[in-house]
Write a protein that holds these residues in place. Sequence first.
Motif, PDB file in Angstrom:
ATOM      1  N   TYR A  95       0.700  -1.710  -0.447  1.00  0.00           N
ATOM      2  CA  TYR A  95      -0.016   0.429  -0.008  1.00  0.00           C
ATOM      3  C   TYR A  95       0.684   0.816  -0.152  1.00  0.00           C
ATOM      4  O   TYR A  95       2.242   0.802   0.582  1.00  0.00           O
ATOM      5  CB  TYR A  95      -1.025   0.024   1.191  1.00  0.00           C
ATOM      6  N   ASN A  96       0.254   2.552  -0.511  1.00  0.00           N
ATOM      7  CA  ASN A  96       0.938   3.144  -0.599  1.00  0.00           C
ATOM      8  C   ASN A  96       0.780   4.252   0.863  1.00  0.00           C
ATOM      9  O   ASN A  96       0.196   4.600   1.224  1.00  0.00           O
ATOM     10  CB  ASN A  96       0.033   4.228  -1.865  1.00  0.00           C
ATOM     11  N   VAL A  97       2.068   4.672   1.058  1.00  0.00           N
ATOM     12  CA  VAL A  97       2.762   5.922   2.292  1.00  0.00           C
ATOM     13  C   VAL A  97       2.126   7.242   1.850  1.00  0.00           C
ATOM     14  O   VAL A  97       2.427   7.298   0.953  1.00  0.00           O
ATOM     15  CB  VAL A  97       3.722   5.934   2.877  1.00  0.00           C
ATOM     16  N   GLY A  98       0.953   7.958   2.102  1.00  0.00           N
ATOM     17  CA  GLY A  98       0.360   9.282   2.016  1.00  0.00           C
ATOM     18  C   GLY A  98       0.420   9.025   0.082  1.00  0.00           C
ATOM     19  O   GLY A  98       0.109   8.003  -0.457  1.00  0.00           O
ATOM     20  N   ARG A  99       0.238  10.547  -0.506  1.00  0.00           N
ATOM     21  CA  ARG A  99      -0.375  10.244  -1.663  1.00  0.00           C
ATOM     22  C   ARG A  99      -0.033  11.491  -2.201  1.00  0.00           C
ATOM     23  O   ARG A  99       0.756  12.060  -1.530  1.00  0.00           O
ATOM     24  CB  ARG A  99      -1.934  10.770  -1.568  1.00  0.00           C
ATOM     25  N   LEU A 100       0.074  11.546  -3.664  1.00  0.00           N
ATOM     26  CA  LEU A 100       0.525  12.731  -4.409  1.00  0.00           C
ATOM     27  C   LEU A 100      -0.671  12.663  -5.696  1.00  0.00           C
ATOM     28  O   LEU A 100      -1.088  11.273  -5.809  1.00  0.00           O
ATOM     29  CB  LEU A 100       2.046  11.958  -5.522  1.00  0.00           C
ATOM     30  N   ASP A 101      -0.674  13.701  -6.098  1.00  0.00           N
ATOM     31  CA  ASP A 101      -1.711  14.165  -6.736  1.00  0.00           C
ATOM     32  C   ASP A 101      -1.674  13.389  -8.028  1.00  0.00           C
ATOM     33  O   ASP A 101      -0.255  13.559  -8.802  1.00  0.00           O
ATOM     34  CB  ASP A 101      -2.646  15.523  -6.848  1.00  0.00           C
ATOM     35  N   ALA A 102      -2.613  13.449  -9.457  1.00  0.00           N
ATOM     36  CA  ALA A 102      -2.287  12.985 -10.374  1.00  0.00           C
ATOM     37  C   ALA A 102      -1.189  13.225 -11.088  1.00  0.00           C
ATOM     38  O   ALA A 102      -0.507  12.257 -12.147  1.00  0.00           O
ATOM     39  CB  ALA A 102      -3.981  12.281 -11.012  1.00  0.00           C
ATOM     40  N   GLU A 103      -0.728  14.967 -10.929  1.00  0.00           N
ATOM     41  CA  GLU A 103      -0.258  15.933 -12.196  1.00  0.00           C
ATOM     42  C   GLU A 103       1.307  15.982 -11.364  1.00  0.00           C
ATOM     43  O   GLU A 103       1.938  16.206 -12.107  1.00  0.00           O
ATOM     44  CB  GLU A 103      -0.717  17.375 -12.468  1.00  0.00           C
ATOM     45  N   THR A 104       0.712  14.841 -10.272  1.00  0.00           N
ATOM     46  CA  THR A 104       2.094  14.854  -9.563  1.00  0.00           C
ATOM     47  C   THR A 104       2.850  13.860  -9.512  1.00  0.00           C
ATOM     48  O   THR A 104       2.441  12.545  -8.968  1.00  0.00           O
ATOM     49  CB  THR A 104       2.028  15.897  -8.102  1.00  0.00           C
ATOM     50  N   SER A 105       4.733  13.919  -9.665  1.00  0.00           N
ATOM     51  CA  SER A 105       5.509  12.801 -10.256  1.00  0.00           C
ATOM     52  C   SER A 105       6.589  12.732  -8.987  1.00  0.00           C
ATOM     53  O   SER A 105       6.454  13.594  -7.695  1.00  0.00           O
ATOM     54  CB  SER A 105       6.227  12.587 -11.447  1.00  0.00           C
ATOM     55  N   GLY A 106       6.889  11.310  -9.019  1.00  0.00           N
ATOM     56  CA  GLY A 106       7.893  11.535  -7.555  1.00  0.00           C
ATOM     57  C   GLY A 106       7.997  10.546  -6.762  1.00  0.00           C
ATOM     58  O   GLY A 106       7.072   9.067  -6.561  1.00  0.00           O
ATOM     59  N   LEU A 107       8.409  10.593  -6.182  1.00  0.00           N
ATOM     60  CA  LEU A 107       8.526   9.813  -4.993  1.00  0.00           C
ATOM     61  C   LEU A 107       7.620   9.572  -4.107  1.00  0.00           C
ATOM     62  O   LEU A 107       7.067   9.683  -3.228  1.00  0.00           O
ATOM     63  CB  LEU A 107      10.377   9.863  -3.873  1.00  0.00           C
ATOM     64  N   LEU A 108       6.681   7.813  -4.170  1.00  0.00           N
ATOM     65  CA  LEU A 108       6.553   6.890  -3.028  1.00  0.00           C
ATOM     66  C   LEU A 108       6.423   6.097  -2.460  1.00  0.00           C
ATOM     67  O   LEU A 108       7.519   5.216  -3.409  1.00  0.00           O
ATOM     68  CB  LEU A 108       5.113   7.170  -4.506  1.00  0.00           C
ATOM     69  N   ILE A 109       6.242   6.074  -1.301  1.00  0.00           N
ATOM     70  CA  ILE A 109       6.680   4.427  -1.010  1.00  0.00           C
ATOM     71  C   ILE A 109       5.167   3.655  -0.497  1.00  0.00           C
ATOM     72  O   ILE A 109       4.396   3.464  -0.367  1.00  0.00           O
ATOM     73  CB  ILE A 109       6.934   4.948   0.712  1.00  0.00           C
ATOM     74  N   LEU A 110       5.654   2.441  -1.324  1.00  0.00           N
ATOM     75  CA  LEU A 110       4.862   1.063  -1.487  1.00  0.00           C
ATOM     76  C   LEU A 110       5.177   0.210   0.003  1.00  0.00           C
ATOM     77  O   LEU A 110       6.430  -0.218  -0.169  1.00  0.00           O
ATOM     78  CB  LEU A 110       5.173   0.874  -2.450  1.00  0.00           C
ATOM     79  N   THR A 111       4.826  -0.091   0.274  1.00  0.00           N
ATOM     80  CA  THR A 111       5.098  -1.426   2.218  1.00  0.00           C
ATOM     81  C   THR A 111       3.652  -2.155   2.368  1.00  0.00           C
ATOM     82  O   THR A 111       2.393  -1.092   2.384  1.00  0.00           O
ATOM     83  CB  THR A 111       5.447  -0.146   2.895  1.00  0.00           C
ATOM     84  N   ASN A 112       3.864  -2.836   3.103  1.00  0.00           N
ATOM     85  CA  ASN A 112       2.811  -4.046   4.004  1.00  0.00           C
ATOM     86  C   ASN A 112       3.179  -3.378   5.622  1.00  0.00           C
ATOM     87  O   ASN A 112       2.557  -4.369   6.338  1.00  0.00           O
ATOM     88  CB  ASN A 112       2.997  -4.780   3.267  1.00  0.00           C
ATOM     89  N   ASP A 113       4.355  -2.213   5.909  1.00  0.00           N
ATOM     90  CA  ASP A 113       4.373  -2.330   7.235  1.00  0.00           C
ATOM     91  C   ASP A 113       2.902  -1.302   7.229  1.00  0.00           C
ATOM     92  O   ASP A 113       3.692   0.695   7.264  1.00  0.00           O
ATOM     93  CB  ASP A 113       5.892  -1.620   7.384  1.00  0.00           C
ATOM     94  N   GLY A 114       2.026  -1.101   7.801  1.00  0.00           N
ATOM     95  CA  GLY A 114       0.742  -0.583   8.511  1.00  0.00           C
ATOM     96  C   GLY A 114       1.262   0.351   9.781  1.00  0.00           C
ATOM     97  O   GLY A 114       0.902   1.950   9.875  1.00  0.00           O
ATOM     98  N   ASP A 115       2.394  -0.135  10.474  1.00  0.00           N
ATOM     99  CA  ASP A 115       2.602   0.656  11.859  1.00  0.00           C
ATOM    100  C   ASP A 115       3.117   1.887  11.213  1.00  0.00           C
ATOM    101  O   ASP A 115       2.605   3.187  11.491  1.00  0.00           O
ATOM    102  CB  ASP A 115       3.406   0.205  12.509  1.00  0.00           C
TER     103      ASP A 115
END
Length: 265
Positions: free
Chosen positions: A114-134
């Motif tokens: 799942y993604n940590v936070g969001r970037l809007d559709a028009e914004t590119s760049g660093l997004l973290i994906l993890t299964n660490d819910g905490d």
Amino acid sequence: MTDPSTGSQTQGPGAEGVRLQKALANAGVASRRVVEQYIVEGRIRVNGRTVTELGTRIDPDSDLIDVDGTAVQLDVSKRYVMLNKPTGVVSTMKDESGRPDLRRFTKDWPERLYNVGRLDAETSGLLILTNDGDLAHVLAHPSFGVTKVYIAKVEGIVTAQTISTLLKGIELEDGPIKADKARLLDSSATGKGGSSLVELTLHSGRNRIVRRMMAAVGHPVSELVRRQFGPLHLGTLPAGKTRELTKIERGALLTLSRQESRENE
């Protein structure tokens, strides 16, 4: 045994649990022999307390371990992935409107990420994906204020006075906001009024905050990329590509998460 200074529980040589050197070797920190040397040298802490007994046992499910001040994740089932999100993709695992979503970037990983936070559709760049819910909760929640760095291409020529305004603060419809850092990277004049590249560092988690800030000072954003999230840097990762965090990056992210958790307790 109980550490009187912290109240934390550290299991002694004869207790139940897993030997500390075995747990850290399983987590990929180093070989058991090297970990034993770390223990003797006093480089390892359990729940904030330095341990030097080779027979120390821990509970991998509840004890927090750090080596040289860097947090260690003992649960090897946890996955941490960096994505350079391209524009046109929404930051959700399933978009009800049928727009391109993040599933295309997680399908090759066996875990449910799942993604940590969001970037809007028009914004590119660093997004973290993890299964660490905490970790995801701490890093994404606005109250924790993790620092992010953005590069914005904006309309018009940005002046030193505008940079100063961004640093001093401006009033938006949902309250005041100011950049932690701001600097002009480049500008070029054209027949249409020119454009500028601005680097903004913020800890705010408010929606579309960079776009709204730049619009408020008269420089609407035409392109926006997030280059940094906490201790993580996008580097040369191409748009639309993923990679697992390195051991150093993972440790830095976990350390930040645990620090934020303690400060907000």
